[in-house]
Design an enzyme around this catalytic site. Structure first.
Site, PDB file in Angstrom:
ATOM      1  CG  HIS A  88      -4.183  22.741  -2.016  1.00 46.56           C
ATOM      2  ND1 HIS A  88      -4.610  22.177  -0.996  1.00 46.56           N
ATOM      3  CD2 HIS A  88      -2.719  22.402  -2.028  1.00 46.56           C
ATOM      4  CE1 HIS A  88      -3.678  21.305  -0.566  1.00 46.56           C
ATOM      5  NE2 HIS A  88      -2.547  21.431  -1.137  1.00 46.56           N
ATOM      6  CB  CYS A  92      -0.029  25.630  -5.295  1.00 50.41           C
ATOM      7  SG  CYS A  92       1.549  26.099  -4.768  1.00 50.41           S
ATOM      8  NE  ARG A 113       2.078  21.317   4.016  1.00 51.78           N
ATOM      9  CZ  ARG A 113       2.287  19.996   3.609  1.00 51.78           C
ATOM     10  NH1 ARG A 113       1.779  19.029   4.554  1.00 51.78           N
ATOM     11  NH2 ARG A 113       3.107  19.257   2.638  1.00 51.78           N
ATOM     12  CB  CYS A 144       3.548  22.166  -1.179  1.00 48.41           C
ATOM     13  SG  CYS A 144       2.109  21.935   0.059  1.00 48.41           S
TER      14      CYS A 144
END
Length: 268
Positions: free
Chosen positions: A181, A177, A225, A229
């Site tokens: 991000h 992730c 969401r 991802c």
């Protein structure tokens, strides 16, 4: 030779300026597009349907969800979402909104676990009751500040686990992730990638989910969401309403503390 170097340098600067201008221009246009649609967000239809489902007596027990407790008392929704995930004494674990909703559908309405998680994500011709319920429940906290706690040891453990999941690299692309991000200014095509480690970015990102996705014609929840991802990272998709998704949500939600909840929002 010097002249040619100047031309090459000038060309490079123009290209860089052009790319930066294109990014800024695209970002501005997307913002304008969202603003034009904001006054007529289709998510309102999901909210209305969710309210109806919330109050409808159904399931084997023929009861509504109006006694479901999201941490502030049976049936109390105002501000509940801004404090989730949280520890629930009755199950001795930390739950996010969707996990808790599934729990209520089982314990209050008498649905089986399989029935309670049926169609978590809607598609053309196949509505999701969960997405509608989540839209209604979260909308009740609109305008309130995120205030997720890690005071309970299990809440802190969930946060720590979520942080580990956020930074864990794997899959065929060796992604995490954090790959997308954890740095300011990253983007993929026209999509900005918020830096979740930056409180301002984390607040802006988290407080707008769930959201109506124009490209999909559906309201999508936080669990959708996150699942998407994982799919894009080429990871195995986690089970719906799993503890892993709750832990990751805890990490994201805690980082967004102080942000004003503004969902369900509208996204591309």
């Amino acid at each position: 030779m010097i002249h040619r170097h100047k031309v090459v340098l000038a060309s490079g600067l123009l290209a860089a300026f052009g790319a930066a201008f294109a990014q800024t221009s695209s970002t501005d246009e997307i913002a304008k597009y969202r603003q034009m649609l904001a006054d007529g967000n289709p998510a309102e239809l999901w909210e209305m349907r969710g309210e109806e489902l919330w109050k409808t007596k159904t399931g084997p027990n023929k009861v509504s969800l109006e006694k479901c407790d999201f941490g502030k008392g049976a049936g109390v929704l105002k501000g509940a979402y801004t404090e989730l995930p949280r520890y629930f004494k009755d199950v001795n674990k930390v739950m996010d909104l969707e996990q808790r909703l599934v729990h209520c559908r089982v314990t209050l309405q008498g649905l089986t676990p399989a029935e309670a998680v049926k169609t978590p994500f809607g598609a053309a011709g196949k509505k999701s009751d969960i997405e509608a319920l989540v839209s209604y429940i979260t909308a009740e906290s609109r305008g309130m500040k995120m205030a997720v706690s890690t005071a309970h040891p299990m809440e802190q453990r969930a946060f720590d686990t979520g942080k580990q999941l956020f930074f864990y690299r794997g899959g065929s692309h060796d992604f995490a992730c954090a790959t997308c991000h954890s740095v300011d200014g990253q983007r993929i095509r026209l999509q900005e990638l918020p830096n979740i480690l930056n409180p301002i970015n984390a607040q802006a990102a988290y407080t707008t989910w769930p959201a109506y996705r124009v490209s999909q014609g559906e309201v999508r929840t936080m669990q959708h969401r996150l699942t998407d991802c994982f799919r894009q990272q080429r990871f195995p998709e986690p089970l719906y309403a799993s503890d892993a998704l709750t832990a990751l949500t805890m990490f994201l939600a805690k980082n967004a503390n102080g942000g004003v909840y503004a969902g369900p929002a509208l996204k591309r």
